[in-house]
Design an enzyme around this catalytic site. Structure first.
Site, PDB file in Angstrom:
ATOM      1  N   LYS A  43     -24.107 -89.541  56.743  1.00  0.00           N
ATOM      2  CA  LYS A  43     -24.470 -88.386  56.079  1.00  0.00           C
ATOM      3  C   LYS A  43     -24.716 -88.781  54.582  1.00  0.00           C
ATOM      4  O   LYS A  43     -25.426 -88.072  53.748  1.00  0.00           O
ATOM      5  CB  LYS A  43     -23.421 -87.308  56.093  1.00  0.00           C
ATOM      6  CG  LYS A  43     -23.266 -86.753  57.347  1.00  0.00           C
ATOM      7  CD  LYS A  43     -24.861 -86.066  57.755  1.00  0.00           C
ATOM      8  CE  LYS A  43     -24.734 -85.709  59.332  1.00  0.00           C
ATOM      9  NZ  LYS A  43     -25.877 -84.902  59.745  1.00  0.00           N
TER      10      LYS A  43
ATOM     11  N   TYR B 172     -19.711 -91.167  60.875  1.00  0.00           N
ATOM     12  CA  TYR B 172     -20.360 -90.068  60.555  1.00  0.00           C
ATOM     13  C   TYR B 172     -20.626 -89.918  59.066  1.00  0.00           C
ATOM     14  O   TYR B 172     -21.610 -89.439  58.407  1.00  0.00           O
ATOM     15  CB  TYR B 172     -19.630 -88.609  60.945  1.00  0.00           C
ATOM     16  CG  TYR B 172     -20.041 -87.331  60.790  1.00  0.00           C
ATOM     17  CD1 TYR B 172     -21.046 -86.909  61.378  1.00  0.00           C
ATOM     18  CD2 TYR B 172     -19.492 -86.415  59.845  1.00  0.00           C
ATOM     19  CE1 TYR B 172     -21.760 -85.738  61.381  1.00  0.00           C
ATOM     20  CE2 TYR B 172     -20.131 -85.404  59.292  1.00  0.00           C
ATOM     21  CZ  TYR B 172     -21.048 -84.911  60.244  1.00  0.00           C
ATOM     22  OH  TYR B 172     -21.607 -83.518  60.063  1.00  0.00           O
TER      23      TYR B 172
ATOM     24  N   SER C 286     -23.883 -83.177  54.614  1.00  0.00           N
ATOM     25  CA  SER C 286     -22.671 -82.760  55.102  1.00  0.00           C
ATOM     26  C   SER C 286     -21.733 -82.961  53.762  1.00  0.00           C
ATOM     27  O   SER C 286     -21.940 -83.940  52.956  1.00  0.00           O
ATOM     28  CB  SER C 286     -22.056 -83.629  56.095  1.00  0.00           C
ATOM     29  OG  SER C 286     -20.717 -83.284  56.301  1.00  0.00           O
TER      30      SER C 286
END
Length: 260
Positions: free
Chosen positions: A160, A156, A143
């Site tokens: 990533k 998150y 991401s």
């Protein structure tokens, strides 16, 4: 004839969003597709869309956080479709929370899917490729949050970043066998995940619903939100012969939002 005509690809998180778009693009490019997700009903719908493109598919209900289920899914894909050349570890979840409020359960939940799920996917793919002498392709979902850490997305972002590290390390280990490992790093994609992100951001910041999404989209140089098909087009390149000399990389595909 598509660039990957006659190959078999496995895509996790294939029931909706980016995973669905990837599965359909690979099918349009000539691959048969193993569709892996927890949502059996939506998987059936995507299988119908693959059939409409003239390709075969198999649907596999599996939780990517479970090592045994991921290995079984890869084995079933080979058995059902006859071979396996491409594995896309796309499945992932998001959490929006101040880092000061993160709990052990929060950390375990997102790491189990976003990190362990990729580890098991790489592992199962490599095992299958090595057993059958296949110079296969592994593609992982990172991401923009794997290049920049974002406020309220600490866990998150961390997962990533971890995917980028796993991609580099696995690429180095598997290169002697002709197996490539790369990742893709989308930005603000118009999917249900971003609906969740926007709603949770609003809850924590007091922003109006839709304002956070609009703010991020306003920062995109190309002037619009990303579509799942934008991501799928890049994954198609990574899956095809033109990317065979590329490994260990995690390029941004975000319309010009984060620059590296």
């Amino acid at each position: 004839m598509g660039a990957i005509e006659g190959t078999v690809a496995l895509v996790t998180g294939a029931a909706q969003g980016i995973g669905r778009a990837i599965a359909l693009r690979l099918a349009a490019d000539g691959a048969d597709v193993a569709l892996v997700d927890l949502n059996e009903d939506k998987l059936a719908g995507v299988a119908g869309e693959v059939a409409a493109l003239g390709r075969k598919s198999t649907t596999i209900v599996a939780n990517v956080s479970d090592r045994a289920q991921v290995h079984a899914a890869v084995a079933q894909a080979r058995e059902d479709l006859g071979s396996l050349e491409i594995v896309v570890n796309n499945a992932g979840i998001v959490q929006v929370k101040p880092i000061t409020d993160v709990t052990h359960d929060d950390l375990s939940a997102i790491v189990d899917v976003n990190v362990a799920g990729v580890v098991w996917g790489i592992q199962a793919a490599a095992k299958a490729f090595l057993e059958h002498g296949t110079k296969g392709t592994i593609i992982n979902a990172s991401s923009i949050a794997g290049h920049d850490g974002f406020a309220l997305l600490s866990l998150y972002s961390a997962t990533k970043f971890a995917v980028r590290a796993l991609t580099q390390a696995a690429a180095k280990e598997l290169a002697p066998h002709g197996i490539t490992v790369n990742a893709y790093c989308p930005g603000v994609v118009d999917t249900d995940m971003w609906v969740t992100v926007d709603a949770e951001m609003a809850r924590h910041t007091g922003a109006a619903p839709g304002a956070t999404y609009a703010q991020y989209v306003d920062g995109i140089a190309l002037g619009r939100a990303e579509t799942p098909e934008d991501v799928a087009g890049f994954v198609s390149y990574l899956a095809g012969p033109d990317a065979k000399y590329m490994t260990g990389q995690s390029p941004l595909i975000d319309g010009g939002l984060v620059y590296r």
